[in-house]
Design a protein around this motif. Structure first.
Motif, PDB file in Angstrom:
ATOM      1  N   HIS A 156       0.973  -1.173   0.045  1.00  0.00           N
ATOM      2  CA  HIS A 156      -0.078   0.117   0.124  1.00  0.00           C
ATOM      3  C   HIS A 156       0.831   1.263  -0.102  1.00  0.00           C
ATOM      4  CE1 HIS A 156      -2.661  -2.996   1.413  1.00  0.00           C
ATOM      5  NE2 HIS A 156      -3.623  -2.273   1.213  1.00  0.00           N
ATOM      6  N   THR A 157       0.556   2.270  -0.668  1.00  0.00           N
ATOM      7  CA  THR A 157       0.962   3.683  -0.534  1.00  0.00           C
ATOM      8  C   THR A 157      -0.097   4.690  -0.517  1.00  0.00           C
ATOM      9  OG1 THR A 157       1.242   3.947  -2.993  1.00  0.00           O
ATOM     10  CG2 THR A 157       3.013   2.656  -2.122  1.00  0.00           C
ATOM     11  N   LEU A 158       0.155   5.732  -0.010  1.00  0.00           N
ATOM     12  CA  LEU A 158      -0.647   6.884   0.325  1.00  0.00           C
ATOM     13  C   LEU A 158      -0.906   7.551  -1.211  1.00  0.00           C
ATOM     14  CD1 LEU A 158       0.126   8.608   3.666  1.00  0.00           C
ATOM     15  CD2 LEU A 158      -1.820   7.081   3.169  1.00  0.00           C
ATOM     16  N   ASP A 159       0.213   7.546  -1.854  1.00  0.00           N
ATOM     17  CA  ASP A 159       0.101   8.137  -3.345  1.00  0.00           C
ATOM     18  C   ASP A 159      -0.859   7.461  -4.346  1.00  0.00           C
ATOM     19  OD1 ASP A 159       1.808  10.224  -2.194  1.00  0.00           O
ATOM     20  OD2 ASP A 159       3.462   8.928  -2.870  1.00  0.00           O
ATOM     21  N   SER A 160      -1.086   6.055  -4.016  1.00  0.00           N
ATOM     22  CA  SER A 160      -1.702   5.252  -4.902  1.00  0.00           C
ATOM     23  C   SER A 160      -2.912   4.983  -4.860  1.00  0.00           C
ATOM     24  CB  SER A 160      -0.995   3.980  -5.380  1.00  0.00           C
ATOM     25  OG  SER A 160      -1.063   3.092  -4.290  1.00  0.00           O
ATOM     26  N   SER A 161      -3.466   4.961  -3.624  1.00  0.00           N
ATOM     27  CA  SER A 161      -4.800   4.800  -3.098  1.00  0.00           C
ATOM     28  C   SER A 161      -5.183   5.071  -2.019  1.00  0.00           C
ATOM     29  CB  SER A 161      -4.906   3.260  -3.398  1.00  0.00           C
ATOM     30  OG  SER A 161      -4.189   2.429  -2.463  1.00  0.00           O
ATOM     31  N   TYR A 162      -6.479   5.398  -1.735  1.00  0.00           N
ATOM     32  CA  TYR A 162      -7.155   5.835  -0.401  1.00  0.00           C
ATOM     33  C   TYR A 162      -6.903   4.549   0.468  1.00  0.00           C
ATOM     34  CZ  TYR A 162     -10.674   6.962   3.326  1.00  0.00           C
ATOM     35  OH  TYR A 162     -11.057   7.402   4.312  1.00  0.00           O
ATOM     36  N   GLU A 163      -6.747   4.825   1.794  1.00  0.00           N
ATOM     37  CA  GLU A 163      -6.479   3.880   2.887  1.00  0.00           C
ATOM     38  C   GLU A 163      -7.245   4.145   3.989  1.00  0.00           C
ATOM     39  OE1 GLU A 163      -3.495   0.568   5.180  1.00  0.00           O
ATOM     40  OE2 GLU A 163      -2.864   1.966   3.417  1.00  0.00           O
ATOM     41  N   SER A 164      -8.611   3.506   4.393  1.00  0.00           N
ATOM     42  CA  SER A 164      -8.988   3.979   5.885  1.00  0.00           C
ATOM     43  C   SER A 164      -8.535   3.091   6.802  1.00  0.00           C
ATOM     44  CB  SER A 164     -10.480   3.703   5.696  1.00  0.00           C
ATOM     45  OG  SER A 164     -10.820   2.435   5.528  1.00  0.00           O
ATOM     46  N   TYR A 165      -8.479   3.487   8.072  1.00  0.00           N
ATOM     47  CA  TYR A 165      -7.950   2.970   9.225  1.00  0.00           C
ATOM     48  C   TYR A 165      -9.271   1.975   9.736  1.00  0.00           C
ATOM     49  CZ  TYR A 165      -3.598   5.158   8.800  1.00  0.00           C
ATOM     50  OH  TYR A 165      -2.483   5.810   8.509  1.00  0.00           O
ATOM     51  N   ILE A 166      -9.557   1.000   9.234  1.00  0.00           N
ATOM     52  CA  ILE A 166     -10.646   0.112   9.473  1.00  0.00           C
ATOM     53  C   ILE A 166      -9.886  -1.119  10.381  1.00  0.00           C
ATOM     54  CG2 ILE A 166     -10.354  -1.493   7.637  1.00  0.00           C
ATOM     55  CD1 ILE A 166     -13.546  -1.399   7.610  1.00  0.00           C
ATOM     56  N   SER A 167     -10.930  -1.358  11.377  1.00  0.00           N
ATOM     57  CA  SER A 167     -10.718  -2.853  12.145  1.00  0.00           C
ATOM     58  C   SER A 167     -11.300  -3.824  11.785  1.00  0.00           C
ATOM     59  CB  SER A 167     -10.486  -2.100  13.509  1.00  0.00           C
ATOM     60  OG  SER A 167     -12.139  -1.972  14.006  1.00  0.00           O
ATOM     61  N   ALA A 168     -10.636  -4.769  12.209  1.00  0.00           N
ATOM     62  CA  ALA A 168     -11.546  -6.345  12.273  1.00  0.00           C
ATOM     63  C   ALA A 168     -12.623  -5.932  12.754  1.00  0.00           C
ATOM     64  CB  ALA A 168     -10.857  -7.399  12.527  1.00  0.00           C
ATOM     65  N   LEU A 169     -12.862  -5.541  14.115  1.00  0.00           N
ATOM     66  CA  LEU A 169     -13.957  -5.386  14.839  1.00  0.00           C
ATOM     67  C   LEU A 169     -15.010  -4.598  14.453  1.00  0.00           C
ATOM     68  CD1 LEU A 169     -14.984  -6.449  17.680  1.00  0.00           C
ATOM     69  CD2 LEU A 169     -14.015  -4.447  18.925  1.00  0.00           C
ATOM     70  N   LYS A 170     -14.537  -3.404  13.837  1.00  0.00           N
ATOM     71  CA  LYS A 170     -15.549  -2.487  13.149  1.00  0.00           C
ATOM     72  C   LYS A 170     -16.207  -3.307  12.106  1.00  0.00           C
ATOM     73  CE  LYS A 170     -16.228   1.867  10.877  1.00  0.00           C
ATOM     74  NZ  LYS A 170     -15.480   3.168  10.122  1.00  0.00           N
ATOM     75  N   LEU A 171     -15.333  -4.014  11.247  1.00  0.00           N
ATOM     76  CA  LEU A 171     -16.024  -4.693   9.814  1.00  0.00           C
ATOM     77  C   LEU A 171     -17.168  -5.707  10.364  1.00  0.00           C
ATOM     78  CD1 LEU A 171     -15.998  -4.781   7.134  1.00  0.00           C
ATOM     79  CD2 LEU A 171     -14.028  -6.379   7.183  1.00  0.00           C
ATOM     80  N   TYR A 172     -16.617  -6.357  11.382  1.00  0.00           N
ATOM     81  CA  TYR A 172     -17.471  -7.432  11.959  1.00  0.00           C
ATOM     82  C   TYR A 172     -18.722  -6.886  12.245  1.00  0.00           C
ATOM     83  CZ  TYR A 172     -19.526 -10.729  15.542  1.00  0.00           C
ATOM     84  OH  TYR A 172     -20.195 -11.283  16.331  1.00  0.00           O
ATOM     85  N   ARG A 173     -18.751  -5.855  13.042  1.00  0.00           N
ATOM     86  CA  ARG A 173     -20.141  -5.255  13.666  1.00  0.00           C
ATOM     87  C   ARG A 173     -20.815  -4.643  12.548  1.00  0.00           C
ATOM     88  NH1 ARG A 173     -17.357  -1.985  18.735  1.00  0.00           N
ATOM     89  NH2 ARG A 173     -17.325  -3.724  20.416  1.00  0.00           N
ATOM     90  N   LEU A 174     -20.099  -3.915  11.475  1.00  0.00           N
ATOM     91  CA  LEU A 174     -20.834  -3.487  10.331  1.00  0.00           C
ATOM     92  C   LEU A 174     -21.671  -4.632   9.739  1.00  0.00           C
ATOM     93  CD1 LEU A 174     -18.372  -1.002   8.383  1.00  0.00           C
ATOM     94  CD2 LEU A 174     -20.495  -0.620   9.562  1.00  0.00           C
ATOM     95  N   CYS A 175     -20.875  -5.918   9.526  1.00  0.00           N
ATOM     96  CA  CYS A 175     -21.641  -6.771   8.742  1.00  0.00           C
ATOM     97  C   CYS A 175     -23.075  -7.531   9.690  1.00  0.00           C
ATOM     98  CB  CYS A 175     -20.838  -8.100   8.560  1.00  0.00           C
ATOM     99  SG  CYS A 175     -19.637  -7.661   7.382  1.00  0.00           S
TER     100      CYS A 175
END
Length: 235
Positions: A156-175
């Motif tokens: 990953h690079t900040l110059d090439s793509s957006y990267e959010s600071y997502i966590s495993a726990l947040k993704l689990y809760r979203l689902c």
């Protein structure tokens, strides 16, 4: 010819092992309609082809999508955004989305779209880079104060793509909030997550391929703190 620096690294063998394991836990057959969402250069497609012949894939980026089309001739490709998938609802028996959620500005919209295009009773296989470990914390602090990229993941690079600071726990809760029913959860890549300060281990993918820490990634609580997080869920 496509420029190498514009294409993500190939998927690690252990990632495809987890994908195979999860696919075997579904009711997939050769006639199942499978969607590879945000497919990139098509790293998952060889694995998926062992299970189904009805495969659709999309990505938002032109160059990786062009390369995926060159590699895989019997796949139905289209261009789309993960947060607004341009297909009808309830279309696919299985939806696969790996290593893409961290690039979404709205993971909530992406999870909603994955739910929408999946048939009732269908399966979702989802993975993301997990920002809930020591390396992710260092990455956040370094990038916040220096405004420069620290590539904890190796791809990953900040110059090439957006990267959010997502966590495993947040993704689990979203689902879970969206209505997905949990089937399996697991973490992966604990070397880069916690031992990135060890020079010979940092981004040493040959070593990781031989020692993927599969057992560690299945342990309660600990599964939420690897560099990668995988979910198998059902609508």
């Amino acid at each position: 010819m496509l420029k190498k620096e514009l294409i993500p690294h190939p998927s690690a063998p252990w990632q495809q092992q987890i994908l195979q394991e999860y696919l075997r836990c579904t009711n997939i057959n050769k006639d199942s309609h499978v969607l590879d969402a945000a497919c990139g250069i098509g790293n998952n497609l060889n694995t998926i082809k062992h299970f189904s012949k009805n495969i659709t894939a999309f990505d938002i980026s032109d160059i990786p999508l062009k390369y995926a089309k060159q590699r895989h001739k019997n796949v139905n490709f289209f261009k789309s955004n993960l947060e607004e998938i341009t297909t009808q609802s309830d279309m696919f028996d299985i939806v696969i989305c790996t290593e893409a959620m961290e690039h979404c500005k709205s993971p909530e919209k992406a999870v909603h779209e994955l739910y929408r295009v999946l048939k009732p009773g269908g399966y979702l296989i989802l993975s993301t880079q997990n920002h809930m470990n020591a390396s992710a914390l260092v990455k956040f602090i370094y990038e916040t104060f220096t405004k420069k990229n620290w590539d904890a993941w190796g791809t990953h690079t900040l110059d090439s793509s957006y990267e959010s600071y997502i966590s495993a726990l947040k993704l689990y809760r979203l689902c879970k909030h969206q209505g997905f029913k949990k089937e399996k959860l697991r973490g992966a890549d604990y070397y880069n997550a916690w031992l990135s300060w060890v020079p010979w281990l940092y981004q040493n993918y040959k070593f990781m391929d031989k020692h993927p820490c599969f057992l560690l990634g299945k342990l309660p609580i600990i599964k939420f703190f690897g560099m990668d997080f995988f979910m198998l869920s059902r609508k």
